[in-house]
Design a protein around this motif. Structure first.
Motif, PDB file in Angstrom:
ATOM      1  N   PHE A 117       9.712   2.176   9.517  1.00 23.70           N
ATOM      2  CA  PHE A 117       8.790   1.902   8.355  1.00 23.70           C
ATOM      3  C   PHE A 117       7.657   1.304   8.632  1.00 23.70           C
ATOM      4  CE2 PHE A 117       7.010  -0.900   4.864  1.00 23.70           C
ATOM      5  CZ  PHE A 117       6.879   0.152   3.953  1.00 23.70           C
ATOM      6  N   TYR A 118       6.514   2.002   8.566  1.00 25.50           N
ATOM      7  CA  TYR A 118       5.084   1.295   8.769  1.00 25.50           C
ATOM      8  C   TYR A 118       4.329   1.522   7.624  1.00 25.50           C
ATOM      9  CZ  TYR A 118       6.567   1.716  13.742  1.00 25.50           C
ATOM     10  OH  TYR A 118       7.106   1.356  14.785  1.00 25.50           O
ATOM     11  N   ARG A 119       3.792   0.275   7.059  1.00 26.44           N
ATOM     12  CA  ARG A 119       2.538   0.585   5.821  1.00 26.44           C
ATOM     13  C   ARG A 119       1.368   0.790   6.076  1.00 26.44           C
ATOM     14  NH1 ARG A 119       2.674  -4.856   2.493  1.00 26.44           N
ATOM     15  NH2 ARG A 119       1.637  -3.205   1.038  1.00 26.44           N
ATOM     16  N   ALA A 120       0.932   0.982   7.549  1.00 23.03           N
ATOM     17  CA  ALA A 120      -0.439   1.455   7.762  1.00 23.03           C
ATOM     18  C   ALA A 120      -0.344   2.569   9.154  1.00 23.03           C
ATOM     19  CB  ALA A 120      -1.263   0.301   8.100  1.00 23.03           C
ATOM     20  N   SER A 121      -1.508   3.192   9.239  1.00 21.58           N
ATOM     21  CA  SER A 121      -1.460   4.057  10.247  1.00 21.58           C
ATOM     22  C   SER A 121      -1.654   3.661  11.675  1.00 21.58           C
ATOM     23  CB  SER A 121      -2.518   5.111  10.207  1.00 21.58           C
ATOM     24  OG  SER A 121      -3.823   4.442   9.980  1.00 21.58           O
ATOM     25  N   SER A 122      -1.934   2.260  11.842  1.00 21.11           N
ATOM     26  CA  SER A 122      -2.234   1.504  12.796  1.00 21.11           C
ATOM     27  C   SER A 122      -2.133   0.132  12.603  1.00 21.11           C
ATOM     28  CB  SER A 122      -3.337   1.829  13.839  1.00 21.11           C
ATOM     29  OG  SER A 122      -4.603   1.518  13.203  1.00 21.11           O
ATOM     30  N   PRO A 123      -1.983  -0.695  13.683  1.00 17.32           N
ATOM     31  CA  PRO A 123      -2.220  -2.062  13.463  1.00 17.32           C
ATOM     32  C   PRO A 123      -3.518  -2.711  12.962  1.00 17.32           C
ATOM     33  CG  PRO A 123      -0.949  -1.785  15.445  1.00 17.32           C
ATOM     34  CD  PRO A 123      -1.504  -0.443  15.029  1.00 17.32           C
ATOM     35  N   GLU A 124      -4.447  -2.183  13.186  1.00 16.14           N
ATOM     36  CA  GLU A 124      -5.889  -2.562  12.988  1.00 16.14           C
ATOM     37  C   GLU A 124      -6.274  -1.853  11.518  1.00 16.14           C
ATOM     38  OE1 GLU A 124      -5.427  -0.506  16.058  1.00 16.14           O
ATOM     39  OE2 GLU A 124      -4.781  -2.129  16.996  1.00 16.14           O
ATOM     40  N   THR A 125      -5.696  -1.043  10.927  1.00 12.48           N
ATOM     41  CA  THR A 125      -5.836  -0.640   9.527  1.00 12.48           C
ATOM     42  C   THR A 125      -5.313  -1.241   8.540  1.00 12.48           C
ATOM     43  OG1 THR A 125      -4.544   1.259   9.899  1.00 12.48           O
ATOM     44  CG2 THR A 125      -6.693   1.488  10.600  1.00 12.48           C
ATOM     45  N   PRO A 126      -5.983  -1.361   7.379  1.00 11.16           N
ATOM     46  CA  PRO A 126      -5.348  -1.952   6.125  1.00 11.16           C
ATOM     47  C   PRO A 126      -4.048  -1.088   5.661  1.00 11.16           C
ATOM     48  CG  PRO A 126      -7.260  -0.888   5.448  1.00 11.16           C
ATOM     49  CD  PRO A 126      -7.318  -0.856   6.964  1.00 11.16           C
ATOM     50  N   PHE A 140      -1.568   1.309   3.439  1.00 14.43           N
ATOM     51  CA  PHE A 140      -2.012   2.425   2.768  1.00 14.43           C
ATOM     52  C   PHE A 140      -2.058   2.068   1.142  1.00 14.43           C
ATOM     53  CE2 PHE A 140       0.175   4.714   6.187  1.00 14.43           C
ATOM     54  CZ  PHE A 140      -0.942   5.802   6.342  1.00 14.43           C
ATOM     55  N   ILE A 141      -1.034   1.300   0.891  1.00 15.48           N
ATOM     56  CA  ILE A 141      -1.165   0.674  -0.612  1.00 15.48           C
ATOM     57  C   ILE A 141      -0.565  -0.917  -0.605  1.00 15.48           C
ATOM     58  CG2 ILE A 141      -0.799   2.940  -1.746  1.00 15.48           C
ATOM     59  CD1 ILE A 141       2.349   2.022  -2.346  1.00 15.48           C
ATOM     60  N   ASP A 142      -1.185  -1.562  -1.679  1.00 17.42           N
ATOM     61  CA  ASP A 142      -0.635  -3.088  -1.715  1.00 17.42           C
ATOM     62  C   ASP A 142      -0.200  -3.271  -3.052  1.00 17.42           C
ATOM     63  OD1 ASP A 142      -1.031  -4.495   0.511  1.00 17.42           O
ATOM     64  OD2 ASP A 142      -3.386  -4.263   0.310  1.00 17.42           O
ATOM     65  N   ALA A 143       0.327  -4.220  -3.594  1.00 17.74           N
ATOM     66  CA  ALA A 143       0.860  -4.665  -4.791  1.00 17.74           C
ATOM     67  C   ALA A 143      -0.451  -4.425  -5.741  1.00 17.74           C
ATOM     68  CB  ALA A 143       1.407  -6.035  -4.939  1.00 17.74           C
ATOM     69  N   ASN A 144      -0.057  -4.020  -6.912  1.00 18.58           N
ATOM     70  CA  ASN A 144      -0.898  -3.987  -7.977  1.00 18.58           C
ATOM     71  C   ASN A 144      -2.001  -2.813  -7.903  1.00 18.58           C
ATOM     72  OD1 ASN A 144       0.181  -6.201  -9.552  1.00 18.58           O
ATOM     73  ND2 ASN A 144      -1.160  -7.598  -8.093  1.00 18.58           N
ATOM     74  N   GLN A 145      -1.647  -1.738  -7.123  1.00 17.42           N
ATOM     75  CA  GLN A 145      -2.423  -0.590  -6.861  1.00 17.42           C
ATOM     76  C   GLN A 145      -1.868   0.545  -7.413  1.00 17.42           C
ATOM     77  OE1 GLN A 145      -3.537  -0.321  -2.581  1.00 17.42           O
ATOM     78  NE2 GLN A 145      -4.323   1.700  -3.048  1.00 17.42           N
ATOM     79  N   ALA A 146      -2.648   1.440  -8.267  1.00 16.54           N
ATOM     80  CA  ALA A 146      -2.037   2.648  -8.653  1.00 16.54           C
ATOM     81  C   ALA A 146      -1.907   3.776  -7.709  1.00 16.54           C
ATOM     82  CB  ALA A 146      -3.173   3.007  -9.702  1.00 16.54           C
ATOM     83  N   VAL A 147      -0.603   4.334  -7.996  1.00 20.19           N
ATOM     84  CA  VAL A 147      -0.367   5.555  -7.042  1.00 20.19           C
ATOM     85  C   VAL A 147      -0.300   6.906  -7.848  1.00 20.19           C
ATOM     86  CG1 VAL A 147       0.705   4.193  -5.134  1.00 20.19           C
ATOM     87  CG2 VAL A 147       2.065   4.960  -7.269  1.00 20.19           C
ATOM     88  N   GLN A 148      -0.469   7.956  -7.427  1.00  9.26           N
ATOM     89  CA  GLN A 148      -0.289   8.955  -7.869  1.00  9.26           C
ATOM     90  C   GLN A 148       0.805   9.881  -7.088  1.00  9.26           C
ATOM     91  OE1 GLN A 148      -3.353  10.919 -10.128  1.00  9.26           O
ATOM     92  NE2 GLN A 148      -3.246   8.750 -10.694  1.00  9.26           N
ATOM     93  N   GLU A 149       1.267  11.074  -7.463  1.00  7.26           N
ATOM     94  CA  GLU A 149       2.313  11.771  -6.598  1.00  7.26           C
ATOM     95  C   GLU A 149       1.929  11.895  -5.573  1.00  7.26           C
ATOM     96  OE1 GLU A 149       3.675  15.074  -9.118  1.00  7.26           O
ATOM     97  OE2 GLU A 149       4.075  14.034 -10.968  1.00  7.26           O
ATOM     98  N   GLU A 150       0.822  12.596  -5.311  1.00  5.99           N
ATOM     99  CA  GLU A 150       0.382  12.744  -3.761  1.00  5.99           C
ATOM    100  C   GLU A 150      -0.187  11.836  -3.016  1.00  5.99           C
ATOM    101  OE1 GLU A 150      -3.118  13.100  -6.568  1.00  5.99           O
ATOM    102  OE2 GLU A 150      -1.026  13.893  -6.597  1.00  5.99           O
TER     103      GLU A 150
END
Length: 86
Positions: A19-28, A30-40
């Protein structure tokens, strides 16, 4: 399994991998707590057999928390994110 909470859903892993939360160690992440998400919305990457697979939310809502640490192995069906559904 824990009791289900009303209005709460989970984004689960569709595969075994890392599991990786970001595309690279230098990037934020993809999502954080309290952030809205859509199906895509892409929420994370799971590496399986040297292939990076972008995982989409597949639900609409607001992320409450990430349930897995960056770089940890995950199993098929494992809960990755807790989401309050719309």
């Amino acid at each position: 399994p824990p009791a289900e909470e009303k209005g709460i859903s989970y984004i689960t892993s569709p595969m075994v991998g890392t599991f990786y939360r970001a595309s690279s160690p230098e990037t934020p992440p993809f999502i954080d707590a309290n952030q809205a998400v859509q199906e895509e919305t892409v929420v994370c990457i799971i590496e399986a057999m040297k292939i990076m697979n972008e995982i989409q939310a597949e639900i609409n809502g607001t992320v409450l928390e990430a349930l897995v640490e960056n770089g940890q192995p995950v199993e098929y069906g494992q809960r990755l994110f807790k989401v309050k559904t719309n």
